[in-house]
Design a protein around this motif. Structure first.
Motif, PDB file in Angstrom:
ATOM      1  N   ILE A  50      60.562  17.264  34.688  1.00 18.36           N
ATOM      2  CA  ILE A  50      59.324  17.851  34.153  1.00 18.36           C
ATOM      3  C   ILE A  50      59.588  18.543  32.818  1.00 18.36           C
ATOM      4  N   LEU A  51      60.708  19.253  32.747  1.00 18.67           N
ATOM      5  CA  LEU A  51      61.021  20.035  31.542  1.00 18.67           C
ATOM      6  C   LEU A  51      61.797  19.244  30.494  1.00 18.67           C
ATOM      7  N   GLY A  52      62.192  18.018  30.838  1.00 19.07           N
ATOM      8  CA  GLY A  52      62.954  17.204  29.890  1.00 19.07           C
ATOM      9  C   GLY A  52      64.399  17.633  29.756  1.00 19.07           C
ATOM     10  N   PHE A  53      64.954  18.220  30.816  1.00 17.63           N
ATOM     11  CA  PHE A  53      66.345  18.671  30.831  1.00 17.63           C
ATOM     12  C   PHE A  53      67.214  17.624  31.504  1.00 17.63           C
ATOM     13  N   ASP A  54      68.494  17.706  31.247  1.00 19.10           N
ATOM     14  CA  ASP A  54      69.474  16.965  32.038  1.00 19.10           C
ATOM     15  C   ASP A  54      69.485  17.618  33.418  1.00 19.10           C
ATOM     16  N   SER A  55      69.617  16.846  34.466  1.00 20.79           N
ATOM     17  CA  SER A  55      69.553  17.408  35.825  1.00 20.79           C
ATOM     18  C   SER A  55      70.652  18.445  36.072  1.00 20.79           C
ATOM     19  N   ARG A  56      71.771  18.331  35.366  1.00 18.63           N
ATOM     20  CA  ARG A  56      72.848  19.313  35.530  1.00 18.63           C
ATOM     21  C   ARG A  56      72.477  20.681  34.984  1.00 18.63           C
ATOM     22  N   THR A  57      71.514  20.731  34.069  1.00 20.69           N
ATOM     23  CA  THR A  57      71.109  22.011  33.486  1.00 20.69           C
ATOM     24  C   THR A  57      70.559  22.945  34.553  1.00 20.69           C
ATOM     25  N   ILE A  58      69.665  22.441  35.391  1.00 22.26           N
ATOM     26  CA  ILE A  58      69.086  23.266  36.455  1.00 22.26           C
ATOM     27  C   ILE A  58      70.170  23.664  37.445  1.00 22.26           C
ATOM     28  N   LEU A  59      71.024  22.730  37.801  1.00 20.72           N
ATOM     29  CA  LEU A  59      72.134  23.035  38.721  1.00 20.72           C
ATOM     30  C   LEU A  59      73.000  24.153  38.146  1.00 20.72           C
ATOM     31  N   ASN A  60      73.375  24.040  36.886  1.00 23.31           N
ATOM     32  CA  ASN A  60      74.232  25.052  36.258  1.00 23.31           C
ATOM     33  C   ASN A  60      73.566  26.423  36.215  1.00 23.31           C
ATOM     34  N   ILE A  61      72.273  26.455  35.944  1.00 23.69           N
ATOM     35  CA  ILE A  61      71.554  27.727  35.934  1.00 23.69           C
ATOM     36  C   ILE A  61      71.543  28.329  37.333  1.00 23.69           C
ATOM     37  N   GLU A  62      71.266  27.495  38.332  1.00 20.85           N
ATOM     38  CA  GLU A  62      71.133  28.002  39.700  1.00 20.85           C
ATOM     39  C   GLU A  62      72.451  28.418  40.345  1.00 20.85           C
ATOM     40  N   VAL A  63      73.557  27.981  39.792  1.00 20.05           N
ATOM     41  CA  VAL A  63      74.846  28.445  40.317  1.00 20.05           C
ATOM     42  C   VAL A  63      75.485  29.485  39.391  1.00 20.05           C
ATOM     43  N   GLY A  64      74.746  29.891  38.354  1.00 16.40           N
ATOM     44  CA  GLY A  64      75.217  30.959  37.472  1.00 16.40           C
ATOM     45  C   GLY A  64      76.293  30.560  36.497  1.00 16.40           C
ATOM     46  N   ARG A  65      76.358  29.287  36.153  1.00 18.03           N
ATOM     47  CA  ARG A  65      77.339  28.814  35.165  1.00 18.03           C
ATOM     48  C   ARG A  65      76.761  28.926  33.769  1.00 18.03           C
ATOM     49  N   GLY A  66      77.174  29.907  33.041  1.00 18.59           N
ATOM     50  CA  GLY A  66      76.754  30.044  31.656  1.00 18.59           C
ATOM     51  C   GLY A  66      75.313  30.484  31.482  1.00 18.59           C
ATOM     52  N   ILE A  67      74.937  30.592  30.236  1.00 23.24           N
ATOM     53  CA  ILE A  67      73.597  30.996  29.837  1.00 23.24           C
ATOM     54  C   ILE A  67      72.908  29.757  29.276  1.00 23.24           C
ATOM     55  N   PRO A  68      71.691  29.481  29.722  1.00 22.21           N
ATOM     56  CA  PRO A  68      70.996  28.301  29.186  1.00 22.21           C
ATOM     57  C   PRO A  68      70.675  28.480  27.701  1.00 22.21           C
TER      58      PRO A  68
END
Length: 108
Positions: A50-68
């Motif tokens: 929906i947001l046009g992101f790579d699917s790993r972006t949401i995963l990384n945000i939800e596991v606290g890896r880095g700052i988007p």
């Protein structure tokens, strides 16, 4: 949200001066995004699509890896209708952090 821009440039130093713990903020963001996404009944992949992101972006945000990236963060916050206060000041329970700090200064 402006904090995220500075974070990428200055990291923990700026946040500590502002009284914001970077690791705590990442954990708060992860929790809030996960809860909001699940509340909408969306998978990580569907939200990314929906947001046009790579699917790993949401995963990384939800596991606290880095700052988007700032652009991604803005899109995410707008789409999920997230509050910056919830991310940076989760214990404020709806109160404005500036008001809390002012109150503490006035009350000694």
């Amino acid at each position: 949200m402006i904090f995220f821009v500075f974070c990428q440039a200055y990291g923990n130093t700026l946040f500590s001066k502002l009284g914001v713990d970077l690791e705590e903020m990442k954990e708060n963001l992860a929790h809030i995004v996960r809860e909001a996404r699940m509340g909408l009944g969306l998978s990580k992949e569907k939200l990314a699509e929906i947001l046009g992101f790579d699917s790993r972006t949401i995963l990384n945000i939800e596991v606290g890896r880095g700052i988007p990236k700032f652009d991604n963060l803005c899109s995410l916050v707008k789409y999920l209708n997230l509050s910056a206060d919830d991310i940076f000041y989760p214990d404020s329970a709806g109160e404005k952090p500036g008001i809390q700090k002012l109150s503490m200064l006035l009350n000694g």
